[in-house]
Design an enzyme around this catalytic site. Sequence first.
Site, mmCIF file in Angstrom:
data_model
loop_
_atom_site.group_PDB
_atom_site.id
_atom_site.type_symbol
_atom_site.label_atom_id
_atom_site.label_comp_id
_atom_site.label_asym_id
_atom_site.label_seq_id
_atom_site.Cartn_x
_atom_site.Cartn_y
_atom_site.Cartn_z
ATOM 1 N N HIS A 187 25.800 39.998 51.107
ATOM 2 C CA HIS A 187 25.387 41.220 50.401
ATOM 3 C C HIS A 187 23.880 41.349 50.439
ATOM 4 O O HIS A 187 23.175 40.363 50.243
ATOM 5 C CB HIS A 187 25.817 41.163 48.926
ATOM 6 C CG HIS A 187 27.247 40.768 48.767
ATOM 7 N ND1 HIS A 187 27.643 39.455 48.834
ATOM 8 C CD2 HIS A 187 28.359 41.499 48.589
ATOM 9 C CE1 HIS A 187 28.964 39.397 48.700
ATOM 10 N NE2 HIS A 187 29.420 40.620 48.555
ATOM 11 N N ARG B 74 30.550 35.642 42.017
ATOM 12 C CA ARG B 74 29.425 35.987 42.888
ATOM 13 C C ARG B 74 28.164 35.163 42.628
ATOM 14 O O ARG B 74 27.806 34.907 41.477
ATOM 15 C CB ARG B 74 29.142 37.498 42.695
ATOM 16 C CG ARG B 74 28.084 38.086 43.535
ATOM 17 C CD ARG B 74 28.402 38.186 45.023
ATOM 18 N NE ARG B 74 29.467 39.095 45.352
ATOM 19 C CZ ARG B 74 30.517 38.738 46.130
ATOM 20 N NH1 ARG B 74 30.634 37.525 46.616
ATOM 21 N NH2 ARG B 74 31.436 39.630 46.416
ATOM 22 N N ARG C 216 31.666 54.523 53.001
ATOM 23 C CA ARG C 216 32.933 53.850 52.695
ATOM 24 C C ARG C 216 34.128 54.588 53.283
ATOM 25 O O ARG C 216 35.149 53.985 53.606
ATOM 26 C CB ARG C 216 33.061 53.640 51.183
ATOM 27 C CG ARG C 216 32.101 52.541 50.727
ATOM 28 C CD ARG C 216 31.957 52.420 49.228
ATOM 29 N NE ARG C 216 30.775 51.636 48.941
ATOM 30 C CZ ARG C 216 30.744 50.454 48.325
ATOM 31 N NH1 ARG C 216 31.854 49.939 47.869
ATOM 32 N NH2 ARG C 216 29.614 49.815 48.128
ATOM 33 N N GLN D 45 29.788 53.291 45.149
ATOM 34 C CA GLN D 45 31.262 53.144 45.108
ATOM 35 C C GLN D 45 31.929 54.450 44.671
ATOM 36 O O GLN D 45 31.372 55.205 43.896
ATOM 37 C CB GLN D 45 31.655 52.101 44.066
ATOM 38 C CG GLN D 45 31.572 50.675 44.486
ATOM 39 C CD GLN D 45 31.883 49.761 43.311
ATOM 40 O OE1 GLN D 45 31.617 50.105 42.160
ATOM 41 N NE2 GLN D 45 32.419 48.601 43.600
ATOM 42 N N LYS E 35 32.973 39.774 55.352
ATOM 43 C CA LYS E 35 32.665 41.017 54.634
ATOM 44 C C LYS E 35 31.154 41.174 54.492
ATOM 45 O O LYS E 35 30.469 40.216 54.138
ATOM 46 C CB LYS E 35 33.287 40.965 53.238
ATOM 47 C CG LYS E 35 33.227 42.294 52.533
ATOM 48 C CD LYS E 35 33.561 42.156 51.076
ATOM 49 C CE LYS E 35 32.335 41.720 50.338
ATOM 50 N NZ LYS E 35 32.595 41.402 48.944
ATOM 51 N N GLU F 185 40.263 43.116 42.788
ATOM 52 C CA GLU F 185 39.281 42.035 42.811
ATOM 53 C C GLU F 185 38.906 41.678 41.379
ATOM 54 O O GLU F 185 38.456 42.548 40.621
ATOM 55 C CB GLU F 185 38.011 42.462 43.545
ATOM 56 C CG GLU F 185 36.976 41.332 43.549
ATOM 57 C CD GLU F 185 35.545 41.750 43.873
ATOM 58 O OE1 GLU F 185 35.087 42.795 43.376
ATOM 59 O OE2 GLU F 185 34.885 41.002 44.617
ATOM 60 N N LEU F 186 39.080 40.418 41.014
ATOM 61 C CA LEU F 186 38.595 39.965 39.707
ATOM 62 C C LEU F 186 37.209 39.382 39.901
ATOM 63 O O LEU F 186 37.062 38.316 40.522
ATOM 64 C CB LEU F 186 39.526 38.897 39.119
ATOM 65 C CG LEU F 186 40.957 39.324 38.853
ATOM 66 C CD1 LEU F 186 41.696 38.200 38.125
ATOM 67 C CD2 LEU F 186 41.015 40.616 38.043
ATOM 68 N N ARG F 187 36.195 40.076 39.383
ATOM 69 C CA ARG F 187 34.826 39.556 39.453
ATOM 70 C C ARG F 187 34.637 38.590 38.285
ATOM 71 O O ARG F 187 34.190 38.958 37.194
ATOM 72 C CB ARG F 187 33.837 40.728 39.372
ATOM 73 C CG ARG F 187 33.607 41.389 40.715
ATOM 74 C CD ARG F 187 32.799 40.508 41.658
ATOM 75 N NE ARG F 187 31.520 40.169 41.078
ATOM 76 C CZ ARG F 187 30.381 40.798 41.331
ATOM 77 N NH1 ARG F 187 30.335 41.761 42.201
ATOM 78 N NH2 ARG F 187 29.259 40.433 40.744
HETATM 79 O O1 LIG Z 1 31.119 42.449 47.374
HETATM 80 C C1 LIG Z 1 31.691 43.343 46.800
HETATM 81 C C2 LIG Z 1 31.515 44.729 47.191
HETATM 82 C C3 LIG Z 1 30.887 45.485 46.053
HETATM 83 O O2 LIG Z 1 29.586 45.006 45.824
HETATM 84 C C4 LIG Z 1 30.761 46.946 46.485
HETATM 85 O O3 LIG Z 1 29.715 47.260 47.060
HETATM 86 O O4 LIG Z 1 31.692 47.708 46.269
HETATM 87 C C5 LIG Z 1 31.736 45.322 44.808
HETATM 88 C C6 LIG Z 1 31.888 43.864 44.447
HETATM 89 O O5 LIG Z 1 32.689 43.701 43.300
HETATM 90 C C7 LIG Z 1 32.476 43.098 45.589
HETATM 91 O O6 LIG Z 1 32.507 41.728 45.286
#
Ligand SMILES: O=C1C[C@@](O)(C(=O)O)C[C@@H](O)[C@@H]1O
Length: 234
Positions: A132, A74, A198, A221, A159, A45-47
């Site tokens: 989120h 985001r 997770r 994470q 998601k 994922e490229l943020r």
């Molecule tokens: O939305 C998500 C999930 C995330 O927030 C995480 O909880 O791992 C990490 C983010 O980079 C990604 O866009």
Amino acid sequence: MPQLDSSKNLLHSSQPLVVGAVSSAATLEALASDPSLAEGCDLLELRLDSIDLAPDESRPLAQKLTLPLLITARHPEEGGLYNLDATERATLLDTHLDLATLMDVELRSALELEKVIAKAKARNVGVIGSFHDFNATPGDEVLRGAGDFALQFKLEAVKVATTLQSPNDLARLIQLVAAEKRLPVAAMGMGNLGRASRLVLAKCGSLLNYGYVGESNAPGQWAASELKKLLNAL
Ligand SMILES: O=C1C[C@@](O)(C(=O)O)C[C@@H](O)[C@@H]1O
């Protein structure tokens, strides 16, 4: 190396996928010169909001990556950096669309980003609608409503990333992934129960499971390489 795998293949994978979140320019640069740093990742994922490079700086680096790319810019109210408005986020997404296999947009932005969403669809880039909550896990109607919204906007997956305040919150996310049969779903917890969540959620049907490459960008994470090892061992 753009669009290495089709979005359909990824979104209909029978195995849970590990997404390595790349959230800084330094990590993107490191990955561009050493692909082994993406060990364990099925995609990256490229943020784009937090990498904070102009497209003419980020694109040549992204082009060197050897995994399918998920692009994200985001919304500031869902954890995005630098307070980017819809136009700035749409430009970041648009300028990287040709390199992407998947694109993430917040469900709240589906209308204001409709042009880039249409462009993504025309290019067969799969669009994930996301939600989120960095404080809590909302009620079941809101969690289920995320899928309804994603379907309403004809997005390919949904998601949900929420903060777990209790084991009951985790149970409700498990119920969500187990019950959602209409479209691919990804769910993950943040906070103290985030790491445990997770593993469990990936095993219960969450398709996209985020870890970090370089530096963590969300509470709860795992490093992506560790997440992959643990999922393989379970
Ligand atoms: O939305 C998500 C999930 C995330 O927030 C995480 O909880 O791992 C990490 C983010 O980079 C990604 O866009």
